[in-house]
Design an enzyme around this catalytic site. Structure first.
Site, PDB file in Angstrom:
ATOM      1  N   LYS A 189       0.861  -1.185   0.000  1.00  0.00           N
ATOM      2  CA  LYS A 189       0.000   0.000   0.000  1.00  0.00           C
ATOM      3  C   LYS A 189       0.897   1.235   0.000  1.00  0.00           C
ATOM      4  O   LYS A 189       1.169   1.838   1.043  1.00  0.00           O
ATOM      5  CB  LYS A 189      -0.928  -0.054   1.218  1.00  0.00           C
ATOM      6  CG  LYS A 189      -2.201   0.743   1.055  1.00  0.00           C
ATOM      7  CD  LYS A 189      -3.216   0.366   2.122  1.00  0.00           C
ATOM      8  CE  LYS A 189      -4.318   1.390   2.254  1.00  0.00           C
ATOM      9  NZ  LYS A 189      -5.110   1.640   1.057  1.00  0.00           N
TER      10      LYS A 189
HETATM   11  N1  PMP Z   1      -7.648  -2.391  -3.094  1.00  0.00           N
HETATM   12  C1  PMP Z   1      -7.116  -1.164  -2.985  1.00  0.00           C
HETATM   13  C2  PMP Z   1      -6.410  -0.588  -4.163  1.00  0.00           C
HETATM   14  C3  PMP Z   1      -7.226  -0.441  -1.788  1.00  0.00           C
HETATM   15  O1  PMP Z   1      -6.712   0.768  -1.670  1.00  0.00           O
HETATM   16  C4  PMP Z   1      -7.930  -1.009  -0.710  1.00  0.00           C
HETATM   17  C5  PMP Z   1      -8.079  -0.243   0.574  1.00  0.00           C
HETATM   18  N2  PMP Z   1      -6.975  -0.425   1.408  1.00  0.00           N
HETATM   19  C6  PMP Z   1      -8.456  -2.292  -0.857  1.00  0.00           C
HETATM   20  C7  PMP Z   1      -8.296  -2.959  -2.064  1.00  0.00           C
HETATM   21  C8  PMP Z   1      -9.157  -2.975   0.275  1.00  0.00           C
HETATM   22  O2  PMP Z   1      -8.207  -3.295   1.271  1.00  0.00           O
HETATM   23  P1  PMP Z   1      -8.612  -3.414   2.793  1.00  0.00           P
HETATM   24  O3  PMP Z   1      -9.741  -4.338   2.849  1.00  0.00           O
HETATM   25  O4  PMP Z   1      -7.389  -3.960   3.444  1.00  0.00           O
HETATM   26  O5  PMP Z   1      -8.970  -2.044   3.260  1.00  0.00           O
END
Ligand code: PMP
Length: 297
Positions: free
Chosen positions: A153
């Site tokens: 991320k």
């Molecule tokens: N894909 C992307 C590109 C994201 O930014 C997020 C948000 N973090 C998610 C999927 C979902 O991830 P999470 O469930 O860990 O928030």
């Protein structure tokens, strides 16, 4: 909107006022998008204010930093404790927590010399409502795993998400759906997708997506509920006109998708598997479950 004169953040090892904290305009993160972050939710549960899956989020932050060479001298348990303290000092209950790791000045294109950590939080009510999204396949492809650490991320990756989201909104849609570089369905700009077909849920396999913590939670919930989940490559044509679909993410929670490229999904949301998953997710984050397996975050 995110802070006022009284807001306290944790920055550089100290609790300070958000309005007084300073950063360096020559920092590497600002110039090159070379930073990593998390998005975490806290819920006002029946057992008090609880951060949902904080361990998983801080471990992903560590992974994100390490995978691109951002120094990460932080400890997950301590960061969880600090996060609770940030909530407490700001009197927050239902909240969004934003940890961000940035790098100090370095204009050369080499790995970070030193990092700084910010933990901020702001009020964010639990949503989990009935709103349905109209989404469209984006003209922007999801970043390639050949070029980026897609499973990290990292801040710079989000330029791709911003372009896709804005394009979708400019065209009158609620949200975008990005395909990977090979034309398979990847994910939303900030959420993972699940698609229902004949009683089975399909979700894109890992590779060109962020492995969402909510995605993993939903897979766990489905195994509890006896719903079959298949991780595989999906073509947009297989999604269009399917029985139902939904996005999942920390911010989005579990949210139904009404149509893709204006082609509606055929099942009513109340009849869709996603609706069951949405209820179970809500029960889980609010710690209302009486099922021991589901009560464990
Ligand atoms: N894909 C992307 C590109 C994201 O930014 C997020 C948000 N973090 C998610 C999927 C979902 O991830 P999470 O469930 O860990 O928030």
């Amino acid at each position: 909107m995110y802070y006022d004169q009284n807001t306290i953040i944790h920055f550089n090892g100290e609790f300070v006022k958000a309005s007084e904290a300073k950063t360096d305009l020559y920092g590497q993160s600002l110039h090159y998008g070379y930073a990593a972050f998390e998005g975490i939710r806290a819920y006002n549960t029946q057992n008090g204010v609880k951060i949902f899956k904080p361990f998983e989020h801080y471990e992903r932050l560590k992974y994100s930093c390490e995978s691109v060479g951002i120094p990460y001298p932080y400890n997950t348990d301590e960061l969880i404790e600090i996060s609770y303290e940030v909530l407490k000092r700001n009197n927050l209950q239902d909240a969004y927590i934003r940890p961000l790791v940035i790098c100090t000045p370095n204009m050369s294109l080499t790995k970070g010399k030193e990092s700084q950590l910010l933990i901020a939080a702001w009020d964010w009510g639990a949503y989990l409502g009935d709103k349905m999204l109209d989404i469209a396949v984006s003209s922007f492809r999801r970043i390639s795993p050949a070029s980026f650490k897609v499973d990290a991320k990292v801040s710079g990756h989000y330029i791709n998400s911003i372009m896709a989201t804005q394009e979708a909104k400019d065209l009158g849609y609620d949200e975008a759906l990005l395909l990977d570089v090979n034309g398979f369905v990847a994910e939303g700009p900030g959420a993972n997708i699940f698609v229902e077909r004949e009683g089975v849920l399909y979700t894109p396999q890992l590779g060109s997506i962020l492995p969402g913590i909510t995605r993993a939670t939903v897979i766990e919930i489905c195994s509890e509920l006896g719903i079959e989940v298949v991780e595989k490559q999906l073509l947009p044509e297989e999604v269009k006109g399917a029985d139902s679909a939904f996005y999942v993410g920390t911010a989005a929670e579990v949210i139904g998708i009404g149509s893709l490229d204006r082609v509606p999904f055929t099942k009513a949301w109340s009849e869709a598997l996603g609706s069951k998953v949405q209820k179970a997710y809500k029960t889980l984050v609010l710690e209302k479950s009486h099922t021991p397996e589901l009560a464990v975050a």
